[in-house]
Each structure stands twice: as structure tokens, then as C-alpha cells.
Design an enzyme around this catalytic site. Structure first.
Site, PDB file in Angstrom:
ATOM      1  N   ASP A  98      -3.227  16.634  -1.878  1.00 47.35           N
ATOM      2  CA  ASP A  98      -3.410  15.820  -0.609  1.00 47.35           C
ATOM      3  C   ASP A  98      -4.729  17.061  -0.116  1.00 47.35           C
ATOM      4  OD1 ASP A  98      -3.958  15.640   2.224  1.00 47.35           O
ATOM      5  OD2 ASP A  98      -2.049  17.509   3.178  1.00 47.35           O
ATOM      6  N   LYS A 111     -14.392  16.271   4.287  1.00 45.86           N
ATOM      7  CA  LYS A 111     -13.760  14.795   5.055  1.00 45.86           C
ATOM      8  C   LYS A 111     -14.277  13.926   6.028  1.00 45.86           C
ATOM      9  CE  LYS A 111      -8.917  13.355   4.793  1.00 45.86           C
ATOM     10  NZ  LYS A 111      -7.676  13.836   4.839  1.00 45.86           N
ATOM     11  N   GLU A 141      -1.716   8.238   4.200  1.00 51.27           N
ATOM     12  CA  GLU A 141      -0.688  10.068   3.934  1.00 51.27           C
ATOM     13  C   GLU A 141       0.360  10.191   5.048  1.00 51.27           C
ATOM     14  OE1 GLU A 141      -3.889  12.281   6.070  1.00 51.27           O
ATOM     15  OE2 GLU A 141      -4.967  12.305   4.398  1.00 51.27           O
ATOM     16  N   ASP A 197       0.948  12.558  12.857  1.00 55.36           N
ATOM     17  CA  ASP A 197       0.473  13.975  12.051  1.00 55.36           C
ATOM     18  C   ASP A 197      -0.618  14.094  12.316  1.00 55.36           C
ATOM     19  OD1 ASP A 197      -1.643  15.015   9.479  1.00 55.36           O
ATOM     20  OD2 ASP A 197      -1.057  13.491   7.777  1.00 55.36           O
TER      21      ASP A 197
HETATM   22  P1  ADP Z   1      -5.880  18.564   7.238  1.00 53.10           P
HETATM   23  O1  ADP Z   1      -4.321  17.360   7.348  1.00 53.10           O
HETATM   24  O2  ADP Z   1      -6.173  18.413   8.821  1.00 53.10           O
HETATM   25  O3  ADP Z   1      -5.685  19.698   6.557  1.00 53.10           O
HETATM   26  P2  ADP Z   1      -3.552  20.722   8.103  1.00 53.10           P
HETATM   27  O4  ADP Z   1      -2.259  19.376   7.956  1.00 53.10           O
HETATM   28  O5  ADP Z   1      -3.864  21.661   7.139  1.00 53.10           O
HETATM   29  O6  ADP Z   1      -5.253  19.406   8.190  1.00 53.10           O
HETATM   30  O7  ADP Z   1      -3.658  21.876   9.412  1.00 53.10           O
HETATM   31  C1  ADP Z   1      -4.579  21.901   9.946  1.00 53.10           C
HETATM   32  C2  ADP Z   1      -4.668  22.341  11.379  1.00 53.10           C
HETATM   33  O8  ADP Z   1      -3.787  23.020  11.688  1.00 53.10           O
HETATM   34  C3  ADP Z   1      -5.907  23.603  11.316  1.00 53.10           C
HETATM   35  O9  ADP Z   1      -6.146  23.029  12.728  1.00 53.10           O
HETATM   36  C4  ADP Z   1      -4.760  24.224  11.886  1.00 53.10           C
HETATM   37  O10 ADP Z   1      -5.511  25.533  12.235  1.00 53.10           O
HETATM   38  C5  ADP Z   1      -3.915  23.963  12.429  1.00 53.10           C
HETATM   39  N1  ADP Z   1      -2.473  25.263  11.648  1.00 53.10           N
HETATM   40  C6  ADP Z   1      -2.201  25.449  10.463  1.00 53.10           C
HETATM   41  N2  ADP Z   1      -1.127  26.471  10.952  1.00 53.10           N
HETATM   42  C7  ADP Z   1      -0.812  26.363  12.582  1.00 53.10           C
HETATM   43  C8  ADP Z   1       0.604  27.291  13.404  1.00 53.10           C
HETATM   44  N3  ADP Z   1       1.118  27.702  12.919  1.00 53.10           N
HETATM   45  N4  ADP Z   1       0.098  26.717  14.606  1.00 53.10           N
HETATM   46  C9  ADP Z   1      -1.203  25.846  15.020  1.00 53.10           C
HETATM   47  N5  ADP Z   1      -2.181  25.603  14.922  1.00 53.10           N
HETATM   48  C10 ADP Z   1      -1.696  25.832  12.916  1.00 53.10           C
HETATM   49 MG    MG Z   2      -3.501  16.865   6.379  1.00 59.74          MG
END
Ligand code: ADP
Ligand code: MG
Length: 608
Positions: free
Chosen positions: A8, A70, A166, A189
Site C-alpha cells: 500500500d 503521491k 485500493e 476510504d
Molecule cells: P493514506 O492512505 O493517505 O496514506 P492513511 O490511511 O495511513 O493514509 O491515513 C492517514 C491519515 O489518517 C492521516 O491524516 C492521519 O493523521 C490520520 N489518522 C491516523 N490515525 C488516526 C487517528 N487515530 N485519529 C484520526 N486520524 C488518524
Molecule cells: Mg490509503
């Protein structure tokens, strides 16, 4: 044989996994962490640093620490707002480049560094060479973005076995293939920088994507910005009181100093995460500017007020996806949550509100996509069977035909991989080449759609409408479009891969859909008019010619009627209205029935 890993490659975080004894396992790095921030820092001396350490450097050296790359992969300069701590370059229209210290890098080169770290972590964990991978991308990525992602994989030393959407991967991770037949599922998502909503249907063990929608520029980052601005305002007020309004406004120093802006953002992210479980938290920013410190008791209520407008932007996309799938919310069997932001209670409540049902939160939302990619990798390597993934085209694809019309070859929401073709002919006598102009979009007129690319196919000159050119569109399993044009007479053909596709942002996709609805009526009118005009332009010279040859055999009144009908057609063409022109054409056609018969009789006599 080298195992296939699932990756991912996220805007914010990336993960890597592998199938072990029939189970998807996510691999940790040497620090025991499975989530690798997609951040690369370039120090003054030594090679680039990737991941957690790099993410920390964002505060200290924002200009040489690249995050959210990205957003720029496969994009062109000017398309993406550069609201990042580092500098972009590239002429408008040319691919975006990232300025780092004295040099420049392509976004895919930065992503390749993230992928190379994941690869090294996996090789250390598995104690073997890792060269094959499945990589996920948002459903809305266009050709250019998918190709650039694939290139990033190759630069990192992988053979990219498949690019997977995804949401489709996430559905696998949630084990939705175990649901009863015909179950329908929405995948919601919300990540750091992208939002995707997909509606899937399970059909005899097959996942079929009924519709997808989303926005590649909507996510947790937007919430972080809102919090940082809010904090900045609080600091401004606090500082103002302290200094009696003379100087040092927070807004000023956060603009003047990227380091302060980055610290505010880091505090915002921390607070946001804590408030997913806690009701309040205290934000402490010691020595923010010189000896000045800042502290604020931040409540979940305050956070939700700031985050709500961002979260509410998902609603329109969800409704759109439902309407594209022709489903009501109550016809869904399950809603699954993916992306870190869906840990927020506000998001869970809001999703429940949109769909009228409590979402499934049984999986870790940050890890679902990587798990699904790993399962997909297992399917490819034969470790998992009985599941096939089907994806769909977000917009229609076709070519421009005579008169500037859009001729759809693969309709929107078609299941991929797909192959479809159509036969075309020459509009002009003696034409030597045909221009194949590949279009993407939902509008009736070619000019209103996006031009993905253009090429010419030469063929043997032939009388009007005699040449036969077959055009075939094929979208492969990675979502990349291959266009083939072949002159059936000579067998001469040209095959073009649409890798240089215009890089359309997700907002543009959304706008295209809105425009196509808004202009549906005019568009259809314009198409009818164009088609009618083509017909007129064929009929008028033919009628004039016939009148010259056999007109004398008609009654005076009949001739007068035809002349009148011709004038009506000419007038209707000049007026530009579709329906009157169609009627005028039909009237002319009817008035010239006997003329046409006389012409045929004459032709038979001349022959005989
Ligand atoms: P991506 O797919 O864009 O890489 P992720 O699925 O890893 O992203 O999500 C990242 C986002 O989720 C970030 O904005 C992060 O701050 C937020 N995030 C991660 N954990 C939490 C949480 N416990 N509460 C709220 N937001 C969260
Ligand atoms: Mg993601």
C-alpha cells in the site's frame, strides 16, 4: 522463487506484506513498526532518509523533506496546488518536479525511495531477495498516475505484477468474499490525502465494482490544515494581548517561518489522533518563537467543528456512487471503513448518517489496503484461489468522429480488463489517413471531453465510405489503455499505449460528471444538430445535381416545392437548431422521392 509482496503506497503511510502459510502478514521494519510514513528527507551530507526519522525532519528542515508526494505522481505542473513545505518546479503542462537542495527529482523517484525502504525491510524480515510486487493506487488514478506508480516500483527494483485499486483490496481484507452471494458493500476510504468510495457486489465469489467515486485531494491533511489555522489564530490573539498589538502576530511568523508552520501542523496531527479516543487534550508548543510558548486545551467538540466541513465533502461523492450503482443506501449489506481518518468518531457517525447503517470497523483501517494487496499478491502467486477481482472504468473512452462527435468505445463503469472495438470509414473520397483522437469523458461533443492522445493511421485512398478502419480499445489489468487502429484492407496497423494521458485531477472527473448532467439537454441537441447537418450537407448537393439532370421531367409546382424545401433546410442549418433541421431534412427527403426515382430510372437507361 521470490515471493510476491503486497504494497500500500499511501499518500501519508505505506505498508508491505506477504502471504505466509495462507495468511496475509504485514512486515515490520527494524524498529518494529509496520506503518512507514511516505516521507523522504535529504540531508546536507549522505544519502536520503526514509520513513519515521524523515517525518520528524519535516519540522526542522521542511524544504528538504518531501511528504505527500503521491499528490504529484503522474501530474503536471500547475495542476496541483503546491501547499507543501518544499518547492515544486516544472513548466506549466510539463511533469511536476520536486526541488531538493541543489537538484530536482521526479515524484516517482521519491516514491521509489519509499518503496526501496519497504523492499529492504521485507528482505531483512524474510531473509530472501524480494523482487515482485503488487502495488495499490486510488481507484481514480488515471493512466499517467498508474504508469508513474509502476515506474516507481521498477526504480525500486521490483517487477510490478499488478496495480490494484485500493478499495478493491480493502474489500478482500475485510473478508467480504465470505458474504452471501449478491451482497453489496460500500468501501469508504478516507486517508491522509485521498478519499475513495466504491460500491461492490459479490457475484458467485467474484467482486464486481458497481461504481466508484471520490476525490484525490480530500483527506486528513485538510483537517490538519484547519486545526493548524485555528491554532495559529489562537496564538495570534494570545500574542496580541501580550504585546499590546505591536508585533509578532502568529499568522505572520507562521508564514515567515516554515519551521513554525510545520510545528503547528505536527501538534495538530497529534491532537487529532488523541481526540479519536480522548475527549480533550492539551496542546503544548514550548518556545514557539523566541521565548514565547503556547498552550491550549483542545476538546473533541472543537475538533469536530473544524473537521466537519472536510468530512461533509465526502457526502456528495457517496451519493453519486450510490446513484451510479443504481442503489439506495438500504440496499447495501455492509459499509466498511478504510484509512486512518475513519478512526475519528465524527467520521463514523457521519458515515452512519449518510448510509443509514452502522459501519463495519472490524479491521484496522490503516492496514486493510495493504492486507488486501498482500492477498492479491497471494492470488497471483497461486497461494490463494477462488477470488477474482474486477475493476471498472471511471469515465467513458472513445474517439472523435466526423463532425466533432464523441464516439464511445468503452462506456463508463465498464468492468476491466476489457477489449472493445468498432469499424470506422472515411468521410471524404481519396482520404489518405485517418486521425485517431482518443477521448475520455461523458460529453456528446469531442471538444468538451479530454483528449488523451492522437495519432494518424495511413490507408489506401478509397472512394467515400469505402475504407474500413477497425479501432480497438483494450484496458489491461493495470487499467492502462492500449489503442489499436488497423486498415482492414492492407492490414497496416498502429498500436499506441496511452501512457502520456492528460493528467486529470479528481476534481476534474467530478466536474466532468456534473457538466455532463448539467449540459445533457444541450449536448444531445448539439449531437442531433451535428448529425442532421451532416445529412443536409450530403443531401443538398445531391438534390441540386438531380435537379440539373432530371428536373425538367418534374411539374413546375413539384420543382417549386423542392426549391422551397431546399431553402428551408439551408435556413435551418443557418439557424443552428436541431429539431427544425431534422424536420426540414425529412421534408426535403419526402419532396424529392419522385426526383430520386427519376434519377435511378435515368441511370438504368444510361446503363442499358
Ligand atoms: P493514506 O492512505 O493517505 O496514506 P492513511 O490511511 O495511513 O493514509 O491515513 C492517514 C491519515 O489518517 C492521516 O491524516 C492521519 O493523521 C490520520 N489518522 C491516523 N490515525 C488516526 C487517528 N487515530 N485519529 C484520526 N486520524 C488518524
Ligand atoms: Mg490509503
Amino acid at each position: 522463487m521470490s515471493p510476491i509482496v503486497g504494497i500500500d503506497l499511501g499518500t501519508t503511510n505505506s505498508l508491505i506484506g506477504v502471504m505466509e502459510a495462507g495468511f496475509p502478514i504485514l512486515l515490520a521494519d527494524s524498529a518494529g513498526e509496520r506503518l512507514t510514513p511516505s516521507v523522504v528527507h535529504f540531508p546536507v551530507q549522505g544519502g536520503p532518509i526514509v520513513g519515521r526519522t524523515a517525518a520528524r525532519m519535516r519540522v526542522l528542515e521542511p524544504e528538504s523533506t518531501i511528504y505527500s508526494v503521491k499528490r504529484f505522481i503522474g501530474r503536471r505542473a500547475g495542476e496541483e496546488s503546491g501547499d507543501v513545505g518544499y518547492k515544486l518546479s516544472g513548466q506549466p503542462g510539463a511533469p511536476v518536479r520536486i526541488r531538493v537542495r541543489d537538484g530536482e527529482l521526479a515524484p516517482e523517484e521519491i516514491s521509489a525511495l519509499v518503496l526501496a525502504k519497504l523492499r529492504a525491510d521485507a528482505e531483512r524480515a524474510l531473509e530472501c531477495e524480494v523482487t515482485r510486487a503488487v502495488i495499490t493506487v486510488p481507484a481514480y488514478f488515471n493512466d499517467a498516475q498508474r504508469n508513474a506508480t509502476k515506474l516507481a516500483g521498477e526504480l525500486a527494483g521490483f517487477t510490478v505484477e499488478r496495480i490494484v485499486n485500493e478499495p478493491t483490496a480493502a474489500a478482500l481484507a475485510y473478508g467480504l468474499d465470505k458474504l452471501r452471494d449478491k451482497s453489496r458493500v460500500a468501501v469508504f476510504d478516507l486517508g491522509g490525502g485521498t478519499f475513495d468510495i466504491s460500491i461492490l457486489e459479490l457475484n458467485q465469489g467474484l467482486f464486481q465494482v458497481l461504481s466508484t467515486n471520490g476525490n484525490t485531494r480530500l483527506g486528513g491533511d485538510d483537517i490538519d490544515t484547519a486545526i493548524a489555522n485555528f491554532l495559529s489564530g489562537k496564538i495570534a490573539v494570545a500574542t496580541l494581548c501580550e504585546t499590546s498589538g505591536t508585533h509578532h502576530l502568529a499568522a505572520e511568523f507562521s508564514e515567515a517561518s516554515p519551521a513554525i508552520a510545520a510545528r503547528l501542523r505536527e501538534a495538530a496531527v497529534d491532537a487529532k489522533h488523541q481526540l479519536s479516543t480522548a475527549e480533550f487534550t492539551t496542546i503544548e508548543l514550548p518556545f514557539l518563537a523566541g521565548d514565547r510558548s503556547f498552550s491550549h486545551r483542545f476538546t473533541r467538540e472543537e475538533l469536530e467543528k473544524l473537521a466537519r466541513p472536510v468530512v461533509e465533502r465526502t457526502r456528495a461523492h457517496c451519493l453519486r456512487a450510490l446513484s451510479d450503482a443504481k442503489l439506495r443506501p438500504d440496499e447495501l449489506d455492509e459499509i466498511i471503513l478504510v484509512g486512518g481518518v475513519t478512526r475519528m468518531p465524527l467520521v463514523r457517525r457521519y458515515v452512519a448518517e449518510i448510509f443509514g447503517r452502522v459501519p463495519n470497523i472490524s479491521q484496522n483501517p490503516d492496514e486493510a489496503v495493504a492486507l488486501g494487496a498482500t492477498i492479491q499478491a497471494g492470488i497471483l502467486s497461486g497461494a490463494v484461489q477462488n477470488v477474482i477481482l474486477l475493476d471498472i472504468t471511471p469515465l467513458s473512452l472513445g474517439i472523435e468522429t466526423f463532425g466533432g462527435l464523441m464516439n464511445v468505445i468503452i462506456p463508463r463503469n465498464s468492468t476491466i480488463p476489457i477489449k472493445a472495438g468498432e469499424m470506422f470509414t472515411n468521410a471524404l473520397a481519396g482520404q489518405r489517413a485517418m486521425k485517431i483522437s482518443v477521448l475520455q469523458g461523458e460529453r456528446e461533443m469531442a471538444k468538451d471531453n479530454w483528449r488523451l492522445g492522437e495519432f494518424e493511421l495511413e490507408f489506401e485512398p478509397a472512394p467515400k465510405s469505402q475504407a474500413r478502419v477497425g479501432v480497438q480499445f483494450e484496458i489491461d489489468a493495470n487499467g492502462i489503455l492500449h489503442v489499436l487502429a488497423r486498415d482492414t484492407k492492407t492490414g497496416i496497423e498502429k498500436k499506441v499505449e496511452m501512457s502520456s494521458a492528460v493528467d486529470v485531477s479528481d476534481e476534474a472527473v467530478e466536474k466532468m460528471l456534473e457538466d455532463s448532467l448539467e449540459h445533457a439537454f444541450e449536448d444531445v441537441n448539439e449531437r442531433i444538430f451535428t448529425e442532421a447537418k451532416l445529412k443536409s450537407s450530403e443531401m443538398l448537393p445531391a438534390v441540386r445535381n438531380a435537379l440539373n439532370l432530371v428536373g425538367a421531367q418534374l411539374d413546375e409546382s413539384e420543382r417549386a416545392l423542392i426549391v422551397e424545401r431546399v431553402t428551408e433546410v439551408e435556413q435551418a442549418v443557418a439557424d443552428g437548431a436541431a429539431q427544425p433541421l431534422k424536420r426540414a431534412n425529412a421534408a426535403l427527403d419526402e419532396a424529392t422521392q419522385r426526383l430520386a426515382t427519376l434519377l435511378i430510372e435515368r441511370a438504368m437507361q444510361t446503363k442499358g
